[in-house]
Write an enzyme that holds these catalytic residues in place. Structure first.
Site, PDB file in Angstrom:
ATOM      1  N   PHE A 119       0.859  -1.183   0.000  1.00 54.05           N
ATOM      2  CA  PHE A 119       0.000   0.000   0.000  1.00 54.05           C
ATOM      3  C   PHE A 119       0.891   1.228   0.000  1.00 54.05           C
ATOM      4  O   PHE A 119       1.746   1.375   0.868  1.00 54.05           O
ATOM      5  CB  PHE A 119      -0.925   0.041   1.227  1.00 54.05           C
ATOM      6  N   ASP A 171       9.255   2.325   1.605  1.00 52.29           N
ATOM      7  CA  ASP A 171       8.143   3.122   2.116  1.00 52.29           C
ATOM      8  C   ASP A 171       8.089   2.882   3.618  1.00 52.29           C
ATOM      9  O   ASP A 171       7.647   1.829   4.074  1.00 52.29           O
ATOM     10  CB  ASP A 171       6.850   2.671   1.426  1.00 52.29           C
ATOM     11  N   LYS A 200       2.997   9.591   8.517  1.00 50.65           N
ATOM     12  CA  LYS A 200       2.286   9.174   9.722  1.00 50.65           C
ATOM     13  C   LYS A 200       2.803   9.791  11.035  1.00 50.65           C
ATOM     14  O   LYS A 200       2.359  10.845  11.416  1.00 50.65           O
ATOM     15  CB  LYS A 200       2.223   7.650   9.770  1.00 50.65           C
TER      16      LYS A 200
HETATM   17  C1  LIG Z   1      -0.641   5.240   5.318  1.00 49.91           C
HETATM   18  C2  LIG Z   1       0.328   4.829   4.308  1.00 49.91           C
HETATM   19  C3  LIG Z   1       0.517   5.574   3.127  1.00 49.91           C
HETATM   20  C4  LIG Z   1      -0.340   6.733   2.751  1.00 49.91           C
HETATM   21  O1  LIG Z   1      -0.233   7.803   3.637  1.00 49.91           O
HETATM   22  P1  LIG Z   1      -1.290   9.014   3.576  1.00 49.91           P
HETATM   23  O2  LIG Z   1      -0.739   9.994   4.567  1.00 49.91           O
HETATM   24  O3  LIG Z   1      -2.613   8.448   3.956  1.00 49.91           O
HETATM   25  O4  LIG Z   1      -1.273   9.523   2.187  1.00 49.91           O
HETATM   26  C5  LIG Z   1       1.525   5.165   2.271  1.00 49.91           C
HETATM   27  N1  LIG Z   1       2.298   4.100   2.544  1.00 49.91           N
HETATM   28  C6  LIG Z   1       2.133   3.369   3.657  1.00 49.91           C
HETATM   29  C7  LIG Z   1       3.028   2.207   3.907  1.00 49.91           C
HETATM   30  C8  LIG Z   1       1.139   3.702   4.563  1.00 49.91           C
HETATM   31  O5  LIG Z   1       0.959   2.949   5.669  1.00 49.91           O
END
Ligand SMILES: *Cc1c(COP(=O)(O)O)cnc(C)c1O
Length: 399
Positions: free
Chosen positions: A140, A225, A254
């Protein structure tokens, strides 16, 4: 349903776009790892706003920084030099081998920046017209069109076609499949060390090291990520450090500003060479107010050794959960995840268990119908975790 909550629910139904299926709760106040709903009921927060409020709610030192900076300067834009942004960059870069930072406003934006950097790096530094980004099944990376294309999950992109081109997805854990997917058009591999939204699925050290070695061999960028795994959650400041990896670029968001919206990428000197003045920008990113809060957040995470705390509490919690799993075979099928990033997978639908726990004041996330995901603030007490495990056992007995 109380009158106070019914009012909230009714107003939302007529006011907002219908994008969310929400949990049946509205909170009014928080302190540390505690939340209180609009009726004054107390909860233990084991979700931290989805891995965001790493230092808990209304942290005193952060409240003081917000108040002080709010009375001084909020925003001037990136047309100007900004001291708090530099303060933050210095602290954040001290946590990794990277040497340059770019600040934005969310995880998706951080991944967009990483993707743009990888493509431009290929064309301007390596002098190759390579634009393709390889991602993994179960990943994701966000909800913008670009990061949706990277995420490549049918249920998330339904109705939004056409998505941008230039993304290829291969099976997570299959090094051979990755090897065959790399072509002269490949710019980078982008992956999560532990797939968060995928249901807390850690990739193996062996696989991750293999991916990194492959990226080096093919001279493409290796990007992690760290949006969910970062900020000490996994027991190291960054999850890539669990396995001795050295990604060229990482994306962050986050927990970065403990609840204020902020994202970033950290890049090595060489990778960062893909950007030059004018090639990427944001209006809000790295503003004075939010940077002051993020800088203090990073300072406290380091000063209070939150990575060690997450590692110790995570080990304790996992052993308690594994003990529970062994006493209820056939109910809990697996307990996963490093540090305070925990997935408890059940043999069947766990909605009833999740509801039971919420009803008794434990906030966590139900993922893929049968996985309870815990992402507590790193300040959570061991007693709260123990009480949660005891409550989970009662839930297993009655379900
Ligand atoms: C939450 C998340 C995102 C997206 O972050 P947003 O601030 O909602 O755009 C991208 N990558 C990972 C691994 C995430 O957990």
């Amino acid at each position: 349903m109380s009158q106070a909550f019914a009012d909230v629910k009714e107003r939302e139904e007529i006011l907002l776009c219908r994008t969310y299926g929400r949990y049946p709760l509205a909170f009014a106040r928080g302190k540390g790892a505690r939340l209180w709903d609009v009726d004054g009921r107390e909860y233990v927060d084991l979700l931290a706003g989805i891995a965001v409020t790493v230092l808990g709610h209304s942290h005193e030192e952060l409240c003081a920084v917000v108040a002080r900076q709010a009375g001084r300067l909020w925003h001037v834009s990136n047309l100007f030099y900004q001291r708090n942004q530099l303060e933050l960059a210095e602290k954040l870069l001290s946590t990794s081998h990277h040497s340059r930072a770019f600040f934005c406003n969310s995880g998706a934006e951080a991944n967009e920046a990483a993707i743009k950097l990888a493509r431009r790096h290929m064309r301007h530094v390596k002098k190759r017209d390579a634009a393709e980004i390889i991602t993994l099944t179960g990943c994701f990376h966000g909800r913008t069109l670009g990061t949706l294309a990277a995420t490549a999950r049918d249920n998330l992109s339904e109705g939004f076609a056409p998505l941008p081109e230039g993304f290829v997805q291969v099976a997570a854990g299959d090094l051979e499949a990755l090897g065959s997917a790399v072509t002269p058009s490949t710019a980078a591999v982008l992956l999560e060390v532990v797939q968060g939204e995928g249901g807390v699925v850690p990739l193996s050290a062996e696989y991750l090291r293999g991916v990194e070695a492959l990226c080096r061999e093919k001279d493409i960028l290796f990007m992690c990520d760290e949006v969910q795994t970062g900020m000490c959650r996994t027991g190291r400041f960054w999850a890539f450090q669990l396995h001795g990896l050295r990604p060229d670029v990482i994306s962050v968001a986050k927990g970065l500003a403990n609840g204020l919206p902020m994202g970033a990428i950290l890049a090595t000197e060489e990778a960062a060479g893909g950007f030059e003045p004018g090639s990427h920008a944001t209006t809000f990113g790295g503003g004075e107010l939010i940077s002051a809060v993020a800088a203090k957040t990073v300072e406290i995470l380091l000063r209070d050794k939150m990575a060690e705390r997450a590692a110790a509490l995570g080990t304790h919690l996992r052993s308690r959960l594994e003990d529970l799993a062994s006493r209820y075979p056939g109910k809990i099928s697996e307990v996963r995840g490093p540090g305070l990033m925990t997935g408890i997978e059940f043999a069947s639908d766990a909605r009833k268990i999740w509801e039971y726990l919420l009803d008794r004041g434990y906030v966590c996330n139900l993922s893929h119908e049968k996985i309870l995901r815990l992402l507590p603030p790193l300040v959570v007490g061991q007693a709260d975790l123990d009480a949660f495990v005891a409550e989970l056992e009662r839930a297993l007995q009655v379900q």
